[in-house]
Design an enzyme around this catalytic site. Structure first.
Site, PDB file in Angstrom:
ATOM      1  N   ASP A   1       0.841  -1.190   0.000  1.00 39.99           N
ATOM      2  CA  ASP A   1       0.000   0.000   0.000  1.00 39.99           C
ATOM      3  C   ASP A   1       0.883   1.250   0.000  1.00 39.99           C
ATOM      4  O   ASP A   1       1.719   1.416   0.885  1.00 39.99           O
ATOM      5  CB  ASP A   1      -0.856  -0.033   1.287  1.00 39.99           C
ATOM      6  CG  ASP A   1      -1.960   0.998   1.269  1.00 39.99           C
ATOM      7  OD1 ASP A   1      -2.016   1.795   0.319  1.00 39.99           O
ATOM      8  OD2 ASP A   1      -2.766   1.010   2.216  1.00 39.99           O
TER       9      ASP A   1
ATOM     10  N   ASP B   1      -2.968   2.339  -6.175  1.00 37.17           N
ATOM     11  CA  ASP B   1      -1.854   2.372  -5.209  1.00 37.17           C
ATOM     12  C   ASP B   1      -1.811   1.162  -4.275  1.00 37.17           C
ATOM     13  O   ASP B   1      -1.159   1.221  -3.232  1.00 37.17           O
ATOM     14  CB  ASP B   1      -1.907   3.663  -4.386  1.00 37.17           C
ATOM     15  CG  ASP B   1      -3.134   3.712  -3.488  1.00 37.17           C
ATOM     16  OD1 ASP B   1      -4.124   3.047  -3.800  1.00 37.17           O
ATOM     17  OD2 ASP B   1      -3.090   4.424  -2.475  1.00 37.17           O
ATOM     18  N   GLU B   2      -2.480   0.076  -4.629  1.00 36.55           N
ATOM     19  CA  GLU B   2      -2.479  -1.118  -3.777  1.00 36.55           C
ATOM     20  C   GLU B   2      -2.311  -2.382  -4.609  1.00 36.55           C
ATOM     21  O   GLU B   2      -2.969  -2.526  -5.641  1.00 36.55           O
ATOM     22  CB  GLU B   2      -3.812  -1.241  -3.018  1.00 36.55           C
ATOM     23  CG  GLU B   2      -4.006  -0.221  -1.931  1.00 36.55           C
ATOM     24  CD  GLU B   2      -5.358  -0.409  -1.280  1.00 36.55           C
ATOM     25  OE1 GLU B   2      -5.628  -1.510  -0.777  1.00 36.55           O
ATOM     26  OE2 GLU B   2      -6.146   0.550  -1.299  1.00 36.55           O
TER      27      GLU B   2
END
Length: 420
Positions: free
Chosen positions: A12, A114-115
């Site tokens: 993350d 973003d993960e």
DNA sequence: TCTGGGGTCCTAGGACCC
DNA sequence: TCTGGGGTCCTAGGACCC
């Protein structure tokens, strides 16, 4: 392999959009690191896009929240530095991060920009103990890309995701089932994935304030009050979740949509139609790019009082035609609109299927083939010469962008699901 | 000085059919 | 003239995620 023997990581990015912009500025020779001062990525209030999209850690001291208006944020911190969003950059950063991560296992799933989930099961012989491997991943991203991540490790995706949230930034944390009681159960109910601002008060009203209290609650009561969602979060509170890391390049999209706030209030039909056409152009282009056709078209609008409503229609034969989707979107709008001033428009297509075996109907537009050829010709011109190279004459001097919405390419950008 | 944009999934109610 | 229940499809809206 039993589920509990799996090893899953969740990677993350910390303050993703802000970190991406900050790292990029440093690379461009800027001496100031935005992450060290109160700063945020935010929209432009003049075009009514004035909210905080991501904030630096120093913003915490001023209690600035993601999603709040720039105005409110400036009240809290007059020296706040705002930078505009740069979506193409974010897509690049996201892809670069994935390139590093896939060195550590062939099984990875992009969960959002973003993960990423990584299935590290059986990879120990190559890269060592999961915690050591996670440190290698984290440090490579920091050194090579210039931003930090938090990595969570556990035996399923839910716990790995909860773990990555425990320590930030630049950290590696485990949350195995035997650690739940100590690390997860004391947390506030709203820290649990899938408990949002609507469910939390309902639980609190039942005297449930921590994840541990939810885990200890009576399932029948939870299910009675919250239906299937209740059962889901009850299981999550016990760390029960068994979905796979979906490795496939092609995660099937359920729908494609664009929506946008308009910089001005719209109260005439013609302008509304132009906006719908503009949104449809990008939706249809993405649909064709994905080699899909859609059977369900829906239009949504929000008025100046923030009331949102939508109207949708299922069509007989699935389509990817800009003209056809636009015609239906326009009809839907005309049926639903009550004449009040509008600030937001959305067009979405769903019930997608491959365009390979497109069913044709006797009633199909006789110009269908011509339309298809035209759509493809325009797509390829836009691909070669840029999205602004071709657009409809109707947009000239209209004050409306000919192509609204639609970030970047659809390549490998898989879809986030509420069910992991 | 107002309040983004991209998604997924679930539920409720009405229509329709048997 | 009055009456059933179940199943499925369609539509609108809401909750959640980043």
């Amino acid at each position: 392999m039993s589920p509990s023997n799996r090893c899953i990581m969740h990677i993350d990015c910390n303050s993703a959009f802000l970190a991406f912009s900050a790292a990029h500025r440093l690379q461009q020779g800027d001496s100031l690191d935005l992450r060290t001062i109160p700063s945020a990525v935010g929209g432009n209030p003049e075009t009514r896009h004035g909210i905080i999209l991501a904030k630096s850690i120093p913003c915490k001291a001023f209690n600035i929240q993601t999603g709040e208006t720039l105005h409110a944020a400036f009240q809290k911190c007059p020296t706040l530095v705002i930078v505009p969003p740069d979506y193409p950059l974010y897509v690049k950063c996201s892809n670069a991060m994935m390139e590093i991560i896939k060195d550590f296992s062939p099984a990875y799933q992009k969960f959002s920009i973003d993960e990423i989930f990584l299935d590290y099961t059986n990879m120990q012989k190559h890269f060592g103990h999961p915690v050591d491997a996670a440190h290698k991943i984290k440090d490579r991203i920091k050194n090579e890309l210039g931003f930090t991540v938090s990595i969570g490790i556990s035996s399923n995706k839910l716990l790995a995701k909860m773990a990555s949230d425990l320590k930030k930034p630049d950290a590696v944390t485990t949350l195995y089932p035997e650690e739940m009681a100590q690390k997860m159960w004391p947390l506030d109910i709203q820290d649990l994935f899938m408990i949002g601002p609507c469910t939390a008060p309902k639980l609190r009203a039942m005297g449930i304030n921590t994840i541990g209290e939810l885990a200890a609650a009576d399932l029948n009561l939870i299910r009675y009050r919250l239906k299937s969602h209740g059962e889901l979060i009850y299981n999550y509170a016990h760390g029960i979740e068994a979905s796979l890391v979906h490795t496939g390049k092609h995660i099937d999209m359920k729908g494609i949509g664009n929506s946008s706030v308009i910089p001005f209030d719209v109260d005439d039909r013609l302008t509304a139609h132009q906006i719908l056409l503009s949104l449809t152009e990008t939706v249809a282009m993405r649909l064709r790019d994905a080699a899909c056709v859609a059977r369900l078209i829906s239009v949504s609008v929000r008025d100046t009082n923030f009331r949102t409503y939508s109207h949708q229609r299922k069509i007989f034969s699935a389509t990817d035609s800009t003209n056809e989707i636009y015609r239906i979107a326009r009809d839907l709008f005309d049926e639903a609109w009550q004449g009040e001033a509008l600030r937001h428009f959305g067009v979405r297509v769903s019930e997608l299927c491959s365009n390979e075996f497109q069913q044709t109907s006797f009633f199909d537009d006789v110009h269908k083939e011509k339309n298809q050829a035209l759509d493809r010709a325009i797509d390829s011109l836009r691909f070669r010469f840029g999205s602004t190279s071709v657009h409809r004459a109707g947009f000239l001097n209209s004050g409306i962008k000919p192509l609204m919405g639609g970030i970047g390419s659809t390549d490998e950008m898989s879809v986030m699901t509420s069910i992991l």
